[in-house]
Each structure stands twice: as C-alpha cells, then as structure tokens.
Design an enzyme around this catalytic site. Structure first.
Site, PDB file in Angstrom:
ATOM      1  N   ASN A  81      10.014   5.552  12.022  1.00 27.16           N
ATOM      2  CA  ASN A  81       9.206   4.888  10.991  1.00 27.16           C
ATOM      3  C   ASN A  81       9.983   3.753  10.331  1.00 27.16           C
ATOM      4  O   ASN A  81       9.463   2.652  10.144  1.00 27.16           O
ATOM      5  CB  ASN A  81       8.779   5.926   9.945  1.00 27.16           C
ATOM      6  CG  ASN A  81       7.826   5.366   8.899  1.00 27.16           C
ATOM      7  OD1 ASN A  81       7.093   4.427   9.170  1.00 27.16           O
ATOM      8  ND2 ASN A  81       7.841   5.959   7.713  1.00 27.16           N
TER       9      ASN A  81
ATOM     10  N   HIS B  87       2.546   5.187   7.930  1.00 28.54           N
ATOM     11  CA  HIS B  87       1.334   4.356   7.889  1.00 28.54           C
ATOM     12  C   HIS B  87       0.894   3.980   9.301  1.00 28.54           C
ATOM     13  O   HIS B  87       1.721   3.624  10.139  1.00 28.54           O
ATOM     14  CB  HIS B  87       1.612   3.043   7.150  1.00 28.54           C
ATOM     15  CG  HIS B  87       1.628   3.167   5.664  1.00 28.54           C
ATOM     16  ND1 HIS B  87       2.723   3.602   4.960  1.00 28.54           N
ATOM     17  CD2 HIS B  87       0.668   2.893   4.735  1.00 28.54           C
ATOM     18  CE1 HIS B  87       2.442   3.586   3.667  1.00 28.54           C
ATOM     19  NE2 HIS B  87       1.211   3.168   3.496  1.00 28.54           N
TER      20      HIS B  87
END
Lengths: 314, 314
Positions: A189, A158
């Site tokens: 991440n 994201h």
C-alpha cells in the site's frame, strides 16, 4: 524475481493465456494487437454476438420485469417466479469521486472507476480531514467496519485513491468509505502500489483524460495435490475478504480520440518499489478472465482506435 | 455427526450468529421470531432504512445513467466517469423454468429461483432428451464447458433441478445449461441433495406455491494458524469454482397468503442420506450473511405473515 514469481505461481491459466508479466503477449487478445499496430475491429463482432443485451431489472423487479425485453421467455412467468423479489442486484454506488460496484459476499468492491485529470488533482483538500467510515448504504450483514481491520495486519487500502480527488473535500472524504477499501498489505500500500497511483496521476500531463478501474483479484494456484485452489484470508467479525492480488486497468484518452490501455496486476504482498512498473503490465484479457469483468468490448463502442500497451511496447 | 461437524467447522461466525444446525436459533433473525410466533414487522424498518433504492443502470449505462436518480451526486459527472462502460452488470438469465443470476468470476450461478407447483411437476418431459450444454449467453471468458467437468470427479450438479420441470421439454432442457450447474460431489448430488429436491417437490401437495432459491456458498474456516480462510477448488481450463456448500431457501405460500420459510445448507461432500432433512435447516440470516444475498426484506414486501421454520419448529 520474487515479485514476478509470486504472480506467476498463481498460474491463472485459461485457454493457454497465462498472467505472464513483462513478456508483451498482448497479441493473444481478441480485437487487440500489439502496440504500434492498428486494432482489428472485425474480430470483435464475434464477442458482441456472444453478449446479449442483458435486461437489468429494477429494484422492484417482480412487478417491473414486464418492462424489459428478454427475447427468451414471456415475462409473465418470470414475474411470477420472482414474486418474492431478487435476492441481489448490482450494487452500484455513484459518488462524487468514483463509481463503484460492491461485492456483498466479499465485503469489498468488485471494481471502482475514477476519472483523473489535472483539475481534479488540484485543490486544497486534505486527507487529514477525512476518516475511514462504514458505508451505511450497504446492508449491515454485508458491510465492513473499522473493527474488522483492527489488529488484522492489513491496511484499509484505498481502491479509488484519496490523492486523486484533491479538488473537493467531499470527493476526497468519499474515498474513505470502507466500501472503497480492501485489506491490503501495508508495504504494498505504502510503496509499490502508491507508486502506481502516482504514475496514474502523472499520466494526466500527457493525456486529456485518464480513467482508472481498480479492483481485487482472487487468483487460483496449484497446490501440492496438483489441483488448483482459490484461497484467501477473511478478516474481522464480518469476514472481509483479503484479495490475493489487485488490478488497475488504465484507459488513456488522447485529444485525437485515440485510446490507450494499460493493465497492471500486483500481488497483495510486499513488492520491491524499485521494480519498474512495466514489469506489472499484463494483457487486459488476463484481468477480464480472472475478475469476471469485461473492458475491451465497452471501450470499442466508444473509439475506433484502441492500442493496448504491453511490456515491450511504448 | 460427521456431516454436521463439517459444516460447523466452517464456522461462519458473524456478529455471534453461527451457522449452527438443528438448534433452532432462528430467534436471532431481524424481523423473524421462532416458529409458532407471529413476526414483528416494526423491527424491519431498520433494515429498510439501510437499503437505499439502488439505481440499476441499463446496459448502455454511460449514456442512460441520467435517467436514474441516485440522490447522491449529479449524474452528469457519473456519466463522464463511466464513459467507457460498466465492466459488469447483473447477469440475469430469464428462462422458462427459472430466473438465474450468473457469477462470471466463479463461472457458475450466484442464485437460481424456480417456482414449483403441481402443474409444473406433471408432464411427459424426459431428461434423457436433454443434454448438458454451454450457455452461450455468457461471454466465452466466463463460461464453463463440459470439458471443465471431465475427469474432475465432480458431477454437473443442477441448481434448478431437471425433475422440477416435467411440464415442458424446453423448460427441462434449459435446466441443462451449464450456467445452471455447479461442480457437486457425486454422492451428495445423487443421495442427500436429491432427497432435498424430492422433499421440495412433495411440499407442493400442501402449499399453493413453492418458490425455491438455490445457490453455492464459499464458507470460510479456521486453519492451523488461527486465521480464517475461504478456500475452494477450481476445475478445468476455465477454473470453474467448486462451492464448499450449497443452500436452498424455500419460500412456501399458503392459500391464506401466509408465507413460511425453510433454509437449508449442505456441505459439498458425501452426506448420509438417512440424516433427517431438518438437521440441515439453518437460520436464513446465516445464508444471507454468507452469500451476500437478502431474502427476508423482499419477502416482507409481499406478505405481512412470515414464519421461519427452524429445527425444533413444526
């Protein structure tokens, strides 16, 4: 440290300003001085003078161009030149949780901006109810798909974080558009980058508003032949670009109207999550040069008090 | 042939369409069929449906965003998110001789469009009176300079060609802005690419108008590890990107209103100038996928008769 060396090896050296971490060299910024010193507005006028009011043509620009003042040329001729349309315009996506500019060549966002505050972070929205999905507002030639990521070894990372938008399930769902993701090293991440996102959320306790701009970088590095190259992997049938680095520019707004700026860069690689986040602070100018974006000039239109936080500062 | 192998090695393979030369595979295009067949408009509706009317915010977008209809979200929230401004908008340069979209990250144009016709090609303008110069409408962080090219081994290759604008010295001068150049292999610039430019000019004898869109490509290729990478050199203090390839999309307008399309790609490397230009014809879709740009949908708004010329056609 390994992390820092990775970034330093990228050697984003322009006009003698390197993407150096942890050294607090923010003093090189135009219009910004070190933390704890007041900003000098006068020096920004040079920059303003260099940025003309760029006319942004509408989609049917060939006919609408006459409406815009370019100051350079009679628009009748431009209208004629552009008879068969503009091959590309800014791809702005305006969503509940963020505003995003899409890069159709690299099949990921160029930048995404979110606004964090305590109300937005609070709610019952659950990421288990959200699914990664193609952004069908992007032309099929330039869109990434779940298949592109499959087996690539990269997460759908994201850019605007899901957990920043608990206030509304639709807002959270929209962070799962693949236009808001980029191929990201899974360790990064899930560990250090996640830590940076949490830190951004924690800042809402101390600031009235937290604006976060996130995006990919494709930084050059010197190779054995002594020349500099930009090199990045592309994955899947749609050749989705794997950024070499990611940036976050965090704009912190105090109740007093004073604005603080913190700019981070992390490599798209495993990063020790115990490294203090301050070690990833960089002068915002480094990000502006490397990304092709500009932040400071815009911010200075809204505040007369801007302080850049660099390592060594507060 | 060496030239073709270079391009083919780049393997721009998306959805099974490769950037293959000389094979006339234009039949794979949506809405286009092979030369000598009439175009099918119906199939384009799918594409139109996928392209929303993208709102293009004005420069002071934070306050003006309300004027635009996004159809997705109340704009009050977007206005708030974008309080500190847009980090980048489309960088359109509107000049006597061309319209250009600048890519501030790569420090060169994304695309340049010119209109060629016999009056524009005729005149006394002399390139000896023109000098390459920085484009001071580009922010100094994102601008290329003559020094960047110095000793790099690359020419300052015009995108909009100087010789296309003999009608007016100012128009010719404006092709010498470094925003209209990209680092180009000198042999290519002076031989085969020059041949393609001359050919474009010669088409004005047979067509009422010749629109030429020129730009850089950064094509991926498979490396020894079996993965695909985009890799390109950057030169000078400002890290000016050296494209791996260049494209020209030539839109030919007949008096009858019929439009023909010819799309070329050449590698940024020495190319035998005796190679027939038809060998560099590619399906326009290849360029659309690789560049992030779209041509056909725009053109189809202006004509009901579009014919794509691919090798093997006329």
């Amino acid at each position: 440290m390994k992390t820092m060396n990775r970034i330093l090896n990228s050697k984003w050296l322009v006009s003698g300003v390197s993407l150096t971490l942890g050294t607090g060299i923010g003093a090189g910024l135009v219009g910004l001085k070190k933390a704890n010193e007041s900003p000098i507005r006068e020096t920004l006028s040079d920059i303003y003078n260099r940025i003309p009011i760029i006319p942004i043509p509408n989609v049917d620009a060939a006919t609408d161009l006459n409406k815009y003042h370019t100051g350079q040329v009679g628009t009748a001729r431009a209208t004629e030149i552009m008879k068969y349309g503009f091959p590309a315009l800014t791809h702005i996506k305006n969503r509940e949780s963020y505003v995003l500019s899409y890069d159709p060549r690299n099949r990921t966002a160029q930048w995404v901006i979110e606004q964090l505050n305590i109300p937005n972070l609070t709610g019952e929205s659950d990421r288990k109810c959200s699914e990664f999905k193609e952004d069908d507002s992007v032309h099929v030639y330039h869109r990434s798909t779940n298949w592109d990521y499959k087996g690539s070894g990269f997460d759908r990372g994201h850019l605007a974080a899901a957990a920043n938008h608990k206030w509304n399930q639709k807002a959270m769902d929209e962070t799962f558009y693949l236009s808001n993701t980029a191929p990201q090293n899974p360790h990064l991440n899930q560990k250090a980058w996640n830590g940076l996102e949490k830190y951004c959320r924690s800042l809402t306790r101390h600031y009235q508003n937290v604006f976060v701009c996130t995006g990919p970088l494709y930084l050059p590095r010197t190779e054995a032949d002594g020349k500099m190259y930009v090199k990045y992997q592309v994955i899947g049938k749609n050749n989705v670009a794997v950024p070499t680095h990611f940036f976050k520019v965090v704009i912190l707004e105090k109740r007093s109207g004073e604005v603080e700026l913190r700019s981070y860069v992390m490599p798209n690689a495993p990063v020790d999550e115990n490294t203090p986040l301050e070690r990833f602070l960089v002068p915002v100018e480094s990000i502006e040069r490397a990304s092709g974006l500009l932040f400071v000039t815009n911010i200075m239109k809204r505040t007369s008090s801007l302080r850049a936080i660099t390592a060594g500062g507060k």
